[in-house]
Design a protein around this motif. Structure first.
Motif, PDB file in Angstrom:
ATOM      1  N   ARG A   1       0.824  -1.217   0.000  1.00 14.17           N
ATOM      2  CA  ARG A   1       0.000   0.000   0.000  1.00 14.17           C
ATOM      3  C   ARG A   1       0.855   1.264   0.000  1.00 14.17           C
ATOM      4  O   ARG A   1       0.412   2.311   0.445  1.00 14.17           O
ATOM      5  CB  ARG A   1      -0.900  -0.006   1.250  1.00 14.17           C
TER       6      ARG A   1
ATOM      7  N   GLU B   1      -0.703   4.326  -1.731  1.00  9.32           N
ATOM      8  CA  GLU B   1      -1.779   4.931  -0.938  1.00  9.32           C
ATOM      9  C   GLU B   1      -1.194   5.729   0.225  1.00  9.32           C
ATOM     10  O   GLU B   1      -1.644   6.833   0.527  1.00  9.32           O
ATOM     11  CB  GLU B   1      -2.699   3.852  -0.370  1.00  9.32           C
TER      12      GLU B   1
ATOM     13  N   ILE C   1       0.190   8.983  -0.958  1.00  8.66           N
ATOM     14  CA  ILE C   1      -0.860   9.977  -1.211  1.00  8.66           C
ATOM     15  C   ILE C   1      -1.418  10.503   0.111  1.00  8.66           C
ATOM     16  O   ILE C   1      -1.642  11.704   0.275  1.00  8.66           O
ATOM     17  CB  ILE C   1      -1.986   9.359  -2.085  1.00  8.66           C
ATOM     18  N   GLN C   2      -1.603   9.594   1.060  1.00  9.06           N
ATOM     19  CA  GLN C   2      -2.109  10.036   2.369  1.00  9.06           C
ATOM     20  C   GLN C   2      -1.169  11.069   2.987  1.00  9.06           C
ATOM     21  O   GLN C   2      -1.613  12.094   3.515  1.00  9.06           O
ATOM     22  CB  GLN C   2      -2.234   8.839   3.319  1.00  9.06           C
TER      23      GLN C   2
ATOM     24  N   MET D   1       0.907  12.969   1.417  1.00 12.64           N
ATOM     25  CA  MET D   1       0.921  14.175   0.592  1.00 12.64           C
ATOM     26  C   MET D   1      -0.288  15.085   0.892  1.00 12.64           C
ATOM     27  O   MET D   1      -0.166  16.298   0.898  1.00 12.64           O
ATOM     28  CB  MET D   1       0.895  13.747  -0.872  1.00 12.64           C
ATOM     29  N   VAL D   2      -1.443  14.446   1.154  1.00 10.95           N
ATOM     30  CA  VAL D   2      -2.627  15.279   1.385  1.00 10.95           C
ATOM     31  C   VAL D   2      -2.758  15.698   2.849  1.00 10.95           C
ATOM     32  O   VAL D   2      -3.689  16.409   3.208  1.00 10.95           O
ATOM     33  CB  VAL D   2      -3.935  14.592   0.912  1.00 10.95           C
ATOM     34  N   GLY D   3      -1.838  15.241   3.701  1.00 11.10           N
ATOM     35  CA  GLY D   3      -1.832  15.738   5.074  1.00 11.10           C
ATOM     36  C   GLY D   3      -2.419  14.805   6.107  1.00 11.10           C
ATOM     37  O   GLY D   3      -2.884  15.263   7.152  1.00 11.10           O
ATOM     38  N   ALA D   4      -2.395  13.489   5.817  1.00 11.78           N
ATOM     39  CA  ALA D   4      -2.845  12.544   6.852  1.00 11.78           C
ATOM     40  C   ALA D   4      -1.790  12.498   7.955  1.00 11.78           C
ATOM     41  O   ALA D   4      -0.597  12.540   7.676  1.00 11.78           O
ATOM     42  CB  ALA D   4      -3.021  11.160   6.250  1.00 11.78           C
ATOM     43  N   THR D   5      -2.246  12.411   9.193  1.00 16.77           N
ATOM     44  CA  THR D   5      -1.288  12.324  10.302  1.00 16.77           C
ATOM     45  C   THR D   5      -0.695  10.912  10.338  1.00 16.77           C
ATOM     46  O   THR D   5      -1.282   9.972   9.798  1.00 16.77           O
ATOM     47  CB  THR D   5      -1.973  12.603  11.652  1.00 16.77           C
ATOM     48  N   LYS D   6       0.440  10.790  11.024  1.00 17.22           N
ATOM     49  CA  LYS D   6       1.092   9.478  11.094  1.00 17.22           C
ATOM     50  C   LYS D   6       0.206   8.467  11.804  1.00 17.22           C
ATOM     51  O   LYS D   6       0.160   7.305  11.427  1.00 17.22           O
ATOM     52  CB  LYS D   6       2.442   9.593  11.806  1.00 17.22           C
TER      53      LYS D   6
ATOM     54  N   PHE E   1      -3.009   8.361  11.815  1.00 14.42           N
ATOM     55  CA  PHE E   1      -4.074   7.954  10.884  1.00 14.42           C
ATOM     56  C   PHE E   1      -3.564   6.876   9.930  1.00 14.42           C
ATOM     57  O   PHE E   1      -4.258   5.899   9.639  1.00 14.42           O
ATOM     58  CB  PHE E   1      -4.565   9.174  10.095  1.00 14.42           C
TER      59      PHE E   1
ATOM     60  N   PRO F   1       1.759  17.383   8.674  1.00 17.24           N
ATOM     61  CA  PRO F   1       0.492  17.070   7.992  1.00 17.24           C
ATOM     62  C   PRO F   1      -0.430  18.294   7.871  1.00 17.24           C
ATOM     63  O   PRO F   1      -1.118  18.454   6.856  1.00 17.24           O
ATOM     64  CB  PRO F   1      -0.137  16.002   8.878  1.00 17.24           C
TER      65      PRO F   1
ATOM     66  N   ALA G   1      -8.529  10.836   4.353  1.00 20.51           N
ATOM     67  CA  ALA G   1      -7.189  10.846   4.967  1.00 20.51           C
ATOM     68  C   ALA G   1      -7.033  11.983   5.976  1.00 20.51           C
ATOM     69  O   ALA G   1      -6.174  11.905   6.850  1.00 20.51           O
ATOM     70  CB  ALA G   1      -6.122  10.959   3.894  1.00 20.51           C
TER      71      ALA G   1
END
Lengths: 276, 231
Positions: free
Chosen positions: A178, A181, A184-185, A187-192, A194, B75, B106
């Motif tokens: 993954r 994925e 991308i997560q 890159m779009v600002g998902a926290t670690k 998450f 993030p 996300a």
């Protein structure tokens, strides 16, 4: 590939838990046997058959004077015979003449670990025929227990490390599957956290599944072997604990180890992956 | 707002990617960043997304100081940016709707928000009718529009488009650039890194040219000329 790896991880954890569990069960059984012996920390002192009742009773003070003796009870030949009848039945006594029994003392000890020394002192008393103590069984069991416990601890540590490594590799493969994925997560600002939690949940379920599977296999194996060993138990040589007595602690330990290996392995793998 | 002040970046292998770059991009601007390969464009993007830290100088992005930002805050900085790549980077096993929704999920958006926002974004990029298609069923231009919808869906302040037309034919490239211009007209700052001379010249926006790690030209309504870069 990841599916196969998950299967392999569960298989390895199951195998590790069963090996660990088997050694622990042996150790628990030995510990219980030792406790039983400790409860009966009595030495049976049989006196000469020809001793009169007055002489036999007079030996009591000599026995009490020994430092490791906590208590002593005089058992007359008649009382001893009665206790045997109670324990084994009247038919056991058929054909045994009543005068075959000797007077005895049941001697309770302060410290069972000095049983062998106390036995020697008792043996030296004039009028004592034989001394029977559990010291030999005890020391044999103690040394077996020491070995089994040591092997059990070393194996547990080694197998936990192996299981952690296998689980970490499984989760590493999952993260590799993954990786786009995850990229991308990030890159779009998902926290670690998450990004991390699905892998931790996966590790958790793999660990718990493996521990429950191992528990049932261990149960089946224990029942099978304890039946065989139980035959020896009937002869009084060994007393095997029933799995019912061990069920809850065994389940708790297996689930705890499954949880630690599953979650710990996942955390190790994903932490390394998120660092890169 | 994006601000770089006297920024230098040297990598561990000794490569000096940036040498004293100073630039400022205000809210609502549309900027082309041009330059030959190895000129430092990608390093600037990595600095803006906080993938790397500057060796010297100061980088500010939408109120975040990249020099001192904590790892746990990165993030949140990235949520103020939308990044579009040359190779689209769509998830092949997810359909168009889910690719866009993935970016919202996300960052913790609720299913209700996702259901409401994604169709709007797909409409904006003209792909409402292909919401259930998978990326491999779309043309390159359409895939890039999905990537733009994904970059936009979390309401970023700045869109960073890294060679967004690199894999597209001239007609689709024009479509994508027109879409980015439209997004800019709605208030989002757009920074486009490109090699496409014709497009840069056609849109006549602010053009920052970089070469050898230095800014060699920064002109409003500029053109992609030989004076700007060697390419």
């Amino acid at each position: 590939m990841h599916g196969f790896s998950s299967f392999a991880a569960v298989g390895v954890i199951v195998a590790c838990l069963i090996i660990m569990g088997s050694f622990s069960l042996v150790a628990v059984n030995i510990r219980t046997a030792i406790s039983e012996l400790e409860k009966n920390n009595e030495i049976m002192v049989t006196l000469d058959k020809d001793l009169s009742e007055a002489d036999a009773k007079s030996l009591g003070s000599e026995i009490s004077a020994i430092a490791n003796v906590r208590d002593r009870i005089y058992v007359s030949p008649e009382e001893y015979r009665e206790s045997l009848v109670k324990e084994m039945g009247e038919e056991y006594m058929i054909g045994i003449p009543p005068d075959v029994f000797s007077p005895q003392y049941r001697v309770a000890l302060e410290d069972i670990s000095f049983a062998a020394e106390t036995e020697l002192i008792l043996q030296a008393i004039q009028g004592v025929d034989t001394v029977r103590s559990p010291s030999r069984e005890m020391s044999a069991l103690l040394s077996v227990r020491r070995v089994v416990e040591l092997v059990s601890i070393i194996l547990t540590a080694l197998l936990m490390v192996v299981s952690l490594f296998i689980m970490a590799n499984t989760i590493k493969l999952a993260t590799f599957d993954r990786r786009e994925e995850i990229g991308i997560q990030r890159m779009v600002g998902a926290t670690k956290s998450f990004i991390r939690w699905p892998f931790i949940v996966e590790g958790f379920f793999l660990g718990i599944f493996a521990s429950i599977a191992a528990y049932f296999l261990q149960w089946a194996a224990y029942e099978r072997f304890s039946n065989d060993i139980g035959k020896l138990a009937d002869s009084g040589v060994l007393n095997v604990l029933s799995f019912d007595e061990l069920r809850l602690p065994m389940l708790a330990v297996f689930v705890l180890i499954g949880f630690l290996v599953g979650v710990g392995g996942s955390v190790m793998a994903i932490r390394k992956f998120l660092k890169t | 707002m994006v601000r770089l002040v006297d920024v230098c970046k040297a990598y561990d292998n000794g490569t000096k990617a940036l040498r004293g770059v100073t630039m400022r991009i205000d809210d609502g601007e549309f900027v082309f960043l041009i330059g030959p390969s190895g000129s430092g464009k990608s390093t600037i993007i990595k600095l803006l997304t906080s993938e790397i830290k500057p060796s010297d100088g100061k980088v500010m992005v939408n109120g975040y100081n990249v020099n001192t930002i904590k790892e746990s805050s990165i993030p949140y900085l990235r949520r103020t940016l939308g990044v579009v790549f040359q190779d689209f980077r769509l998830i092949e096993k997810k359909n168009v709707f889910d690719n866009v929704a993935f970016a919202m999920r996300a960052v913790g958006c609720s299913p209700k928000e996702v259901k409401k926002k994604v169709p709007y974004m797909l409409e904006l990029v003209g792909l409402s009718h292909k919401a259930r298609r998978r990326p491999f069923e779309l043309s390159g231009g359409e895939q890039q529009r999905v990537a733009i919808a994904r970059a936009l869906v979390n309401n970023p302040l700045v869109i960073i488009a890294d060679e967004p037309t690199g894999n597209l034919d001239p007609e689709r490239s024009l479509e994508i650039m027109t879409l980015l211009e439209r997004i800019n007209s709605l208030g989002t700052t757009v920074l486009t890194v490109t090699h496409e001379k014709a497009l840069v010249n056609r849109f006549a926006k602010r053009v920052i040219a970089i070469d050898g790690g230095r800014i060699v030209s920064d002109k409003q309504g500029g053109y992609y000329s030989n004076e700007s870069t060697r390419n």
